[in-house]
Design an enzyme around this catalytic site. Sequence first.
Site, PDB file in Angstrom:
ATOM      1  N   ALA A 162      10.020   3.545  -2.458  1.00  6.46           N
ATOM      2  CA  ALA A 162      11.422   3.102  -2.543  1.00  6.46           C
ATOM      3  C   ALA A 162      11.520   1.793  -3.305  1.00  6.46           C
ATOM      4  O   ALA A 162      12.435   1.602  -4.121  1.00  6.46           O
ATOM      5  CB  ALA A 162      12.006   2.938  -1.146  1.00  6.46           C
ATOM      6  N   ASP A 210      14.995   3.194   3.311  1.00  7.60           N
ATOM      7  CA  ASP A 210      13.984   2.484   2.512  1.00  7.60           C
ATOM      8  C   ASP A 210      14.612   1.854   1.269  1.00  7.60           C
ATOM      9  O   ASP A 210      14.361   0.696   0.942  1.00  7.60           O
ATOM     10  CB  ASP A 210      12.886   3.453   2.043  1.00  7.60           C
ATOM     11  N   GLY A 228       3.930   4.269   4.931  1.00  7.69           N
ATOM     12  CA  GLY A 228       5.152   3.978   5.692  1.00  7.69           C
ATOM     13  C   GLY A 228       5.750   2.611   5.447  1.00  7.69           C
ATOM     14  O   GLY A 228       6.625   2.177   6.185  1.00  7.69           O
ATOM     15  N   LEU A 229       5.318   1.922   4.384  1.00 10.15           N
ATOM     16  CA  LEU A 229       5.845   0.574   4.133  1.00 10.15           C
ATOM     17  C   LEU A 229       6.847   0.546   2.978  1.00 10.15           C
ATOM     18  O   LEU A 229       7.171  -0.522   2.452  1.00 10.15           O
ATOM     19  CB  LEU A 229       4.693  -0.411   3.882  1.00 10.15           C
ATOM     20  N   SER A 256       6.727   1.802  -0.147  1.00  9.04           N
ATOM     21  CA  SER A 256       6.235   1.520  -1.500  1.00  9.04           C
ATOM     22  C   SER A 256       7.024   2.272  -2.582  1.00  9.04           C
ATOM     23  O   SER A 256       7.465   1.676  -3.573  1.00  9.04           O
ATOM     24  CB  SER A 256       4.745   1.862  -1.548  1.00  9.04           C
ATOM     25  N   PRO A 316       0.841  -1.207   0.000  1.00 10.08           N
ATOM     26  CA  PRO A 316       0.000   0.000   0.000  1.00 10.08           C
ATOM     27  C   PRO A 316       0.873   1.253   0.000  1.00 10.08           C
ATOM     28  O   PRO A 316       1.946   1.251   0.604  1.00 10.08           O
ATOM     29  CB  PRO A 316      -0.818  -0.117   1.290  1.00 10.08           C
TER      30      PRO A 316
HETATM   31  O1  PMV Z   1       8.665   7.121   3.969  1.00 11.03           O
HETATM   32  P1  PMV Z   1       8.509   6.237   5.140  1.00 11.03           P
HETATM   33  O2  PMV Z   1       7.197   6.405   5.811  1.00 11.03           O
HETATM   34  O3  PMV Z   1       8.852   4.832   4.835  1.00 11.03           O
HETATM   35  O4  PMV Z   1       9.558   6.766   6.271  1.00 11.03           O
HETATM   36  C1  PMV Z   1      10.913   6.673   6.110  1.00 11.03           C
HETATM   37  C2  PMV Z   1      11.610   6.739   7.421  1.00 11.03           C
HETATM   38  C3  PMV Z   1      12.002   8.112   7.954  1.00 11.03           C
HETATM   39  O5  PMV Z   1      12.967   7.850   8.969  1.00 11.03           O
HETATM   40  C4  PMV Z   1      10.813   8.833   8.577  1.00 11.03           C
HETATM   41  C5  PMV Z   1      12.602   9.023   6.895  1.00 11.03           C
HETATM   42  C6  PMV Z   1      13.962   8.574   6.387  1.00 11.03           C
HETATM   43  O6  PMV Z   1      14.351   9.068   5.310  1.00 11.03           O
HETATM   44  O7  PMV Z   1      14.652   7.790   7.043  1.00 11.03           O
END
Ligand code: PMV
Length: 303
Positions: A94, A136, A89-90, A92, A85
């Site tokens: 990246a 990520d 924050g998972l 996606s 999804p």
């Molecule tokens: O984009 P997300 O939700 O997967 O968050 C990445 C993790 C953070 O530490 C918030 C940002 C980062 O660049 O490390």
Amino acid sequence: MMKAATSAPGKVILFGEHFVVYDRPAIVSAIHLRARIEAWIHDQPGVWIGSRRLVNHPASRAIEYVFEKAGFTSGVTLKISSSIPSSVGLGSSASIAVASAGTASLITLGRIDEELVKLAAGEGEKIIHFNPSGIDTSTALYGGGGLYTRSRGFTPIEIPLKKILIIDTGKTRKTGEMVKRVKEFMEKNKERFDKILKREEELIEEALDAFRSLDLERLGRLMLENQSLLREVGVSSLEIEEAVKIALDAGAYGAKLTGAGGGGCVICLADEDRIEGISKIISNRFKVYLTELSADGLREEKI
Ligand code: PMV
């Protein structure tokens, strides 16, 4: 090659998001939800999905980066399919950036050049992130479990958990805004922020120790402490707090937001034999994913 296909996994950050931006360590795992990219080259310049030209997108930026390095001028059409999804924050975007760069590497070099893919996907991520740490993209590339720091990169570690329960709060958010929010907190509360970073660093050491002894109760307590540090720097939300409470009431050892916060997902830790039951209880209120950890990183797929 004229065409290529690859896939890359999503991720959960088990400990240390946001503080990882400030070069503190984070513990992360690839998950068994993946993005798959198929790519075909042709004469029409640009990166396309059907008749739509992709511009300013992590996938197109990553591909353009690889093509520029190779002096490659053809255009490419992509088919993107993903079970991850988006904007929760998972990881996606990246995994899409990594898989896209992977296809471009196969097309131009006939192999996956990991260093090139990492740089290209990092360029892709910059489009939607503010100051990305690279966690990520590294996790999508290498897979498995890892200890990640900005300056030292990704060190593989064994994560002795098979599955993790992910609760989707149903609210999407923008990573860049959340990272800026933490920066504002830091600027206004310098001394307190230094203490938080120090505690987070110790907490990661304690979590690694608890993983080694498979002490789930201790890991759960550490997750809750990590969650309160994240709350303090301003990236929790009402939905996240509600999801954490429901998980604990249902019998989880601990729970915390994962990724950028402000909505998105919460991970929760529970005994393997109770996790299905806990998942059922939580699913009365939130969407849940029960997913395996330590998935494969970027890999070539059949086309
Ligand atoms: O984009 P997300 O939700 O997967 O968050 C990445 C993790 C953070 O530490 C918030 C940002 C980062 O660049 O490390």
